[in-house]
Design a protein around this motif. Structure first.
Motif, PDB file in Angstrom:
ATOM      1  N   VAL A 194       4.828   6.713  -9.195  1.00  0.00           N
ATOM      2  CA  VAL A 194       5.296   5.651 -10.002  1.00  0.00           C
ATOM      3  C   VAL A 194       4.672   4.263  -9.933  1.00  0.00           C
ATOM      4  N   ALA A 195       4.205   3.783  -8.696  1.00  0.00           N
ATOM      5  CA  ALA A 195       3.790   2.677  -8.274  1.00  0.00           C
ATOM      6  C   ALA A 195       3.174   2.650  -6.979  1.00  0.00           C
ATOM      7  N   ILE A 196       2.356   1.328  -6.807  1.00  0.00           N
ATOM      8  CA  ILE A 196       1.853   1.272  -5.350  1.00  0.00           C
ATOM      9  C   ILE A 196       2.390  -0.032  -4.919  1.00  0.00           C
ATOM     10  N   VAL A 197       3.096  -0.178  -3.883  1.00  0.00           N
ATOM     11  CA  VAL A 197       3.604  -1.594  -3.378  1.00  0.00           C
ATOM     12  C   VAL A 197       2.353  -2.507  -3.215  1.00  0.00           C
ATOM     13  N   ALA A 206       5.536  -4.144  -6.972  1.00  0.00           N
ATOM     14  CA  ALA A 206       4.642  -2.955  -6.891  1.00  0.00           C
ATOM     15  C   ALA A 206       3.817  -3.005  -8.321  1.00  0.00           C
ATOM     16  N   VAL A 207       2.542  -2.192  -8.120  1.00  0.00           N
ATOM     17  CA  VAL A 207       1.628  -2.085  -9.194  1.00  0.00           C
ATOM     18  C   VAL A 207       1.989  -0.622  -9.840  1.00  0.00           C
ATOM     19  N   PRO A 208       2.165  -0.596 -11.224  1.00  0.00           N
ATOM     20  CA  PRO A 208       2.340   0.809 -11.706  1.00  0.00           C
ATOM     21  C   PRO A 208       1.296   1.643 -11.632  1.00  0.00           C
ATOM     22  N   SER A 209       1.437   2.960 -11.328  1.00  0.00           N
ATOM     23  CA  SER A 209      -0.025   3.823 -11.256  1.00  0.00           C
ATOM     24  C   SER A 209      -0.325   4.203 -12.523  1.00  0.00           C
ATOM     25  N   GLY A 261       0.792  -1.290   0.008  1.00  0.00           N
ATOM     26  CA  GLY A 261       0.093  -0.118  -0.092  1.00  0.00           C
ATOM     27  C   GLY A 261       0.806   1.268  -0.023  1.00  0.00           C
ATOM     28  N   ASP A 262       2.130   1.221   0.132  1.00  0.00           N
ATOM     29  CA  ASP A 262       2.956   2.487   0.178  1.00  0.00           C
ATOM     30  C   ASP A 262       3.148   2.939  -1.291  1.00  0.00           C
ATOM     31  N   LEU A 263       2.803   4.232  -1.317  1.00  0.00           N
ATOM     32  CA  LEU A 263       3.289   5.029  -2.580  1.00  0.00           C
ATOM     33  C   LEU A 263       4.844   5.160  -2.957  1.00  0.00           C
ATOM     34  N   LEU A 264       5.121   4.779  -4.115  1.00  0.00           N
ATOM     35  CA  LEU A 264       6.312   4.955  -4.687  1.00  0.00           C
ATOM     36  C   LEU A 264       6.398   6.184  -5.517  1.00  0.00           C
ATOM     37  N   VAL A 265       7.276   7.136  -5.344  1.00  0.00           N
ATOM     38  CA  VAL A 265       7.472   8.399  -6.133  1.00  0.00           C
ATOM     39  C   VAL A 265       8.513   8.584  -6.553  1.00  0.00           C
ATOM     40  N   THR A 266       9.048   9.164  -7.847  1.00  0.00           N
ATOM     41  CA  THR A 266      10.123   9.217  -8.196  1.00  0.00           C
ATOM     42  C   THR A 266      11.175  10.186  -7.458  1.00  0.00           C
ATOM     43  N   SER A 267      12.400   9.688  -7.391  1.00  0.00           N
ATOM     44  CA  SER A 267      13.141  10.633  -6.299  1.00  0.00           C
ATOM     45  C   SER A 267      13.913  11.618  -6.918  1.00  0.00           C
ATOM     46  N   GLY A 268      13.974  11.506  -8.241  1.00  0.00           N
ATOM     47  CA  GLY A 268      14.695  12.493  -9.078  1.00  0.00           C
ATOM     48  C   GLY A 268      16.379  12.535  -8.805  1.00  0.00           C
TER      49      GLY A 268
END
Lengths: 317, 163
Positions: free
Chosen positions: A242-245, A261-264, A224-231
């Protein structure tokens, strides 16, 4: 026809010449393969052939776009009205969100100014239409209808309304090729939105799954954690989802946790996507990692190696 | 003379262009891994019938175009296509007179070789994928071969009866 009345010595000479020609071409192909694999110096050749193929792409794409156009023009009044209503509602919602966003952005800028931190980079986006999706099952690729004439560059990030889609790998004059984040050769630096844990998300070859191979068993990550681009790496601007774990499997005797993870973004359903230009930065990192330093200006303060992740790669294949 | 030759080559060039377009045409996900190698069977057919005009050089150039169209490593399809066409031209007199069953078996073997070259180059370049995935196009191309060769035979017959 001609071969039928040629004598045998003639034929033998011809077959020898054929063998020689084949060997030459094979050697040439292998040379091309090596050069292309090591470092992409063949961009101009690719661009020239790509320009020749462009009309074919347009023709191939014509039935689909005609169908879309027909569906649009023959839509009933009811359908249009309901769609209009839906869009109206959506617009109200996003506007409400945007108001809060403007206030937050102003506050953030003020706080950053107080901390004397660098100003957040502003991103400019532009919509591009997808012309075709890869014909090759081992490469998750797509072709968009914007090229270097519109300022598209290699390594540019592609996003849709939900999240990151991929990056541009080959810029043509009128069209470009992009690699999806689900391609087995693609990896991008991400961070967990909840706690800032940084890692790498790697494509698996399936449209609905990404792998996070470099997380130790004790890493603070959960479904359920949201992954975002770190830059980090410079190819993708920071902060895009990017995706949700999806699953976290910790096997005690293994050094790394098995996290997927599943891509958003709807990777196999997008018809349009947005290209992102990072403004206020004077560098753009190309995809290939052979001849570019990791970071030159804004990001150099951030160390690339993280204390809590064992293995850091680079963005892109 | 030159324009007559061009007129005779036009239908074949159109066949190759049509094969390229079929290769680029959008297909649903499940069908994508079973897309026939249209370009390969087209090149094999014309190399078998007119080996003096359509030989390894033509195949190599078409392979390069295929590489750009599919975004693969530059030279991959070119090498595989040139190899398959080389074998076709080398044995064109034998293959031409094969009965249809034997010819189809030959085509199957050549397509398998083609896919193997692709698989091998991908492996060396570190693009890994299950070997099973390479069999889909081999099977469908073999199934389509009799129909495609019938259509091309028709085209050839028309071109020759006109001139």
């Amino acid at each position: 026809m001609v071969a039928a009345n040629s004598n045998s010595t003639h034929r033998a000479a011809h077959s020898q010449a054929l063998g020689l020609r084949f060997l030459l071409l094979a050697a040439l192909s292998i040379a091309l393969l090596v050069v292309d694999h090591r470092d992409r110096h063949l961009d101009t050749v690719r661009k020239a052939i790509g320009a020749a193929v462009f009309p074919l792409r347009v023709i191939v794409d014509a039935p689909v776009s005609t169908w879309n156009w027909l569906a649009e023009t023959t839509a009933t009044r009811n359908e249009l009205q309901s769609e209009n209503d839906r869009l109206h509602d959506e617009r109200l919602l996003t506007h409400a969100r945007l108001q809060r966003f403007a206030a937050l952005e102003a506050e953030n800028a003020r706080l950053r100014a107080m901390l004397e931190a660098t100003e957040v980079v502003r991103n400019r986006v532009r919509v591009a239409e997808i012309m075709s999706v890869s014909a090759n099952p081992f490469r998750h690729m797509l072709v968009i209808d914007k090229g270097s004439r519109e300022g598209v560059f290699n390594g540019q990030a592609m996003i849709d309304a939900e999240g990151v889609v991929g990056q541009v790998t080959q810029t043509g004059l009128l069209s470009s090729q992009g690699l999806l984040i689900s391609d087995p050769d693609h990896a991008l630096p991400v961070e967990v939105n909840r706690n800032g844990l940084r890692t790498i998300a790697r494509g698996t070859g399936a449209f609905d799954q990404l792998d996070l191979p470099f997380l130790p068993n004790n890493a603070d990550i959960q479904a359920g954690d949201l992954l975002v681009t770190s830059g980090l790496g410079g190819a993708f601007p920071a902060g895009y989802p990017v995706a949700i774990v999806d699953t976290v499997i910790r096997v005690p005797q293994e050094p790394f946790a098995d996290v997927s993870a599943v891509p958003s973004a709807a990777l196999n359903q997008v018809r349009e996507l947005m290209l992102v230009w990072i403004e206020n930065t004077e560098y753009a990192v190309p995809v290939d990692n052979s001849d570019t330093p990791q970071d030159t200006s804004a990001e150099s303060a951030e160390p690339v190696a993280q204390p809590n992740t064992e293995n850091q790669g680079e963005a892109g294949g | 003379m030159a324009s007559e030759r061009a007129a005779r080559r036009m239908p074949v060039i159109l066949c190759i262009v049509a094969a390229l377009m079929l290769t680029m045409a959008p297909l649903p996900d499940w069908a994508d891994s079973f897309r026939p190698n249209w370009v390969v069977i087209t090149m094999i057919y014309w190399a078998m019938l007119l080996p003096r005009t359509y030989s390894v050089g033509t195949a190599w150039v078409v392979g390069l175009v295929l590489d750009v169209a599919q975004g693969t490593l530059f030279g991959q399809h070119a090498l595989a296509l040139a190899l398959v066409v080389y074998i076709t031209v080398k044995f064109h007199l034998q293959i031409r007179v094969f009965p249809i069953s034997q010819m189809t078996a030959t085509i199957f073997a050549m397509l398998a070789l083609y896919q193997f070259v692709l698989f091998w180059i991908n492996g060396v370049a570190g693009i890994n994928s299950p070997a099973v995935a390479y069999w889909g196009p081999v099977l469908t191309s073999t199934v389509f071969w009799p129909f495609v060769s019938a259509i091309f035979g028709n085209i050839r017959y028309r071109v020759h009866s006109r001139s």
